[in-house]
Design a protein around this motif. Sequence first.
Motif, PDB file in Angstrom:
ATOM      1  N   ILE A 145       1.111  -1.237  -0.024  1.00  0.00           N
ATOM      2  CA  ILE A 145       0.157   0.016  -0.074  1.00  0.00           C
ATOM      3  C   ILE A 145       0.937   1.246  -0.115  1.00  0.00           C
ATOM      4  O   ILE A 145       1.534   1.422   0.891  1.00  0.00           O
ATOM      5  CB  ILE A 145      -0.922   0.044   1.209  1.00  0.00           C
ATOM      6  CG1 ILE A 145      -1.746  -1.269   1.062  1.00  0.00           C
ATOM      7  CG2 ILE A 145      -1.554   1.166   1.332  1.00  0.00           C
ATOM      8  CD1 ILE A 145      -2.719  -1.412   2.508  1.00  0.00           C
ATOM      9  N   HIS A 146       1.074   1.745  -1.315  1.00  0.00           N
ATOM     10  CA  HIS A 146       2.211   2.998  -1.173  1.00  0.00           C
ATOM     11  C   HIS A 146       2.019   4.227  -0.848  1.00  0.00           C
ATOM     12  O   HIS A 146       2.970   4.779  -0.537  1.00  0.00           O
ATOM     13  CB  HIS A 146       2.494   3.071  -2.848  1.00  0.00           C
ATOM     14  CG  HIS A 146       2.810   1.698  -3.554  1.00  0.00           C
ATOM     15  ND1 HIS A 146       4.067   0.806  -3.129  1.00  0.00           N
ATOM     16  CD2 HIS A 146       2.193   0.984  -4.459  1.00  0.00           C
ATOM     17  CE1 HIS A 146       3.826  -0.385  -3.980  1.00  0.00           C
ATOM     18  NE2 HIS A 146       3.148  -0.057  -5.002  1.00  0.00           N
ATOM     19  N   VAL A 147       0.723   4.340  -0.103  1.00  0.00           N
ATOM     20  CA  VAL A 147       0.758   5.777   0.557  1.00  0.00           C
ATOM     21  C   VAL A 147       0.806   5.495   2.080  1.00  0.00           C
ATOM     22  O   VAL A 147       1.368   6.528   2.695  1.00  0.00           O
ATOM     23  CB  VAL A 147      -0.720   6.206   0.464  1.00  0.00           C
ATOM     24  CG1 VAL A 147      -1.152   6.677  -0.904  1.00  0.00           C
ATOM     25  CG2 VAL A 147      -1.942   5.243   0.858  1.00  0.00           C
ATOM     26  N   ILE A 148       1.371   4.228   2.358  1.00  0.00           N
ATOM     27  CA  ILE A 148       1.983   4.133   3.876  1.00  0.00           C
ATOM     28  C   ILE A 148       3.312   4.469   3.806  1.00  0.00           C
ATOM     29  O   ILE A 148       4.075   3.150   2.989  1.00  0.00           O
ATOM     30  CB  ILE A 148       1.443   2.746   4.475  1.00  0.00           C
ATOM     31  CG1 ILE A 148      -0.063   2.531   4.461  1.00  0.00           C
ATOM     32  CG2 ILE A 148       2.181   2.522   5.763  1.00  0.00           C
ATOM     33  CD1 ILE A 148      -0.358   1.217   4.809  1.00  0.00           C
ATOM     34  N   LYS A 149       3.994   5.303   4.480  1.00  0.00           N
ATOM     35  CA  LYS A 149       5.276   5.673   4.313  1.00  0.00           C
ATOM     36  C   LYS A 149       6.002   5.245   5.479  1.00  0.00           C
ATOM     37  O   LYS A 149       7.217   5.070   5.387  1.00  0.00           O
ATOM     38  CB  LYS A 149       5.500   7.122   4.137  1.00  0.00           C
ATOM     39  CG  LYS A 149       4.892   7.742   2.967  1.00  0.00           C
ATOM     40  CD  LYS A 149       5.325   7.031   1.463  1.00  0.00           C
ATOM     41  CE  LYS A 149       4.689   7.567   0.393  1.00  0.00           C
ATOM     42  NZ  LYS A 149       5.210   6.838  -1.007  1.00  0.00           N
ATOM     43  N   LYS A 150       5.585   5.026   6.436  1.00  0.00           N
ATOM     44  CA  LYS A 150       6.067   4.653   7.925  1.00  0.00           C
ATOM     45  C   LYS A 150       5.147   3.952   8.721  1.00  0.00           C
ATOM     46  O   LYS A 150       4.054   4.329   8.756  1.00  0.00           O
ATOM     47  CB  LYS A 150       6.530   5.690   8.446  1.00  0.00           C
ATOM     48  CG  LYS A 150       7.672   5.518   9.963  1.00  0.00           C
ATOM     49  CD  LYS A 150       8.428   6.728  10.349  1.00  0.00           C
ATOM     50  CE  LYS A 150       9.060   6.280  11.327  1.00  0.00           C
ATOM     51  NZ  LYS A 150       9.655   7.464  12.174  1.00  0.00           N
ATOM     52  N   VAL A 151       5.864   2.903   9.398  1.00  0.00           N
ATOM     53  CA  VAL A 151       5.018   2.196  10.481  1.00  0.00           C
ATOM     54  C   VAL A 151       5.846   2.024  11.566  1.00  0.00           C
ATOM     55  O   VAL A 151       6.870   1.788  11.540  1.00  0.00           O
ATOM     56  CB  VAL A 151       4.431   0.621  10.068  1.00  0.00           C
ATOM     57  CG1 VAL A 151       3.388   1.051   8.814  1.00  0.00           C
ATOM     58  CG2 VAL A 151       5.524  -0.187   9.724  1.00  0.00           C
ATOM     59  N   THR A 152       5.204   2.338  12.706  1.00  0.00           N
ATOM     60  CA  THR A 152       5.943   2.003  14.057  1.00  0.00           C
ATOM     61  C   THR A 152       5.289   1.139  14.978  1.00  0.00           C
ATOM     62  O   THR A 152       4.069   1.402  15.277  1.00  0.00           O
ATOM     63  CB  THR A 152       6.265   3.559  14.813  1.00  0.00           C
ATOM     64  OG1 THR A 152       6.867   4.178  13.772  1.00  0.00           O
ATOM     65  CG2 THR A 152       6.949   3.384  15.819  1.00  0.00           C
ATOM     66  N   LEU A 153       5.905   0.231  15.518  1.00  0.00           N
ATOM     67  CA  LEU A 153       5.534  -0.522  16.902  1.00  0.00           C
ATOM     68  C   LEU A 153       5.385  -0.082  17.876  1.00  0.00           C
ATOM     69  O   LEU A 153       6.511   0.634  18.487  1.00  0.00           O
ATOM     70  CB  LEU A 153       6.298  -2.138  16.825  1.00  0.00           C
ATOM     71  CG  LEU A 153       5.753  -2.915  18.003  1.00  0.00           C
ATOM     72  CD1 LEU A 153       4.218  -3.312  17.826  1.00  0.00           C
ATOM     73  CD2 LEU A 153       6.646  -3.976  18.127  1.00  0.00           C
TER      74      LEU A 153
END
Length: 232
Positions: free
Chosen positions: A95-103
């Motif tokens: 999903i290319h609009v997701i640029k960063k994910v953090t736990l």
Amino acid sequence: MSDEFELTVTPLKVSEIPSEDAILKAGRAILESTSSWKEGKTYHHNVKTLSRGKGPKDGANWHCRVSKHTKDDATFEEFWGKLGENKAENEKEFIHVIKKVTLVKKLSETQSIWTLYYTFPPPVSPRVFTVLQTTLLEPDPHRTGLVISIPIDLSDDPELAKLEEHGVKGRYTSVERLSESEDGTVEWHMATSSTPGGSIPTFVTERSMPGQIAQDVPHFLKWLKSTRQAQG
């Protein structure tokens, strides 16, 4: 908290998180209700969409998609390995609009809080979605996996709140179920309710939702195929 918990886009504080059983019960109830939702378009030949207007306890309308896949598309192991494990990190890959994910915090082996940072073409500002993800893998009689995401408000925990990116806070709740048939076919059933926050008119997001959730299916399968090739 009461076991009569219902999924909505209203965020819960960390101290308000209900039991895993209550979350799973609410997720199953939503999926069961989709059989009576209004049928929409079918996208990409096999991705059926449905929708339901918001009820008195809902903060937004609901949308659903259902698709069936042979082993040529992906096996149950492949689906669950990418969507039932490290879901947020894997979503960022397709999903290319997701640029960063953090736990943000791991609560147990089956529950964790994630914050996801989305960017969009101007003039839309970046959006931040923070969710609690709850997973369950049932082996019998045929394998079934559930992944439920509910919106979380970190404002009462300053240390956790530091992990969120800056941006307009959006909210979404979703239920995904992967069901394996005797012949190895997998049904991917997803229902979601969301609000982007900010000043985007509701009718704009509602009009585009069926197509947006449908396109996640071919995007996922294309990405999965590329990971297969990379592994040789």
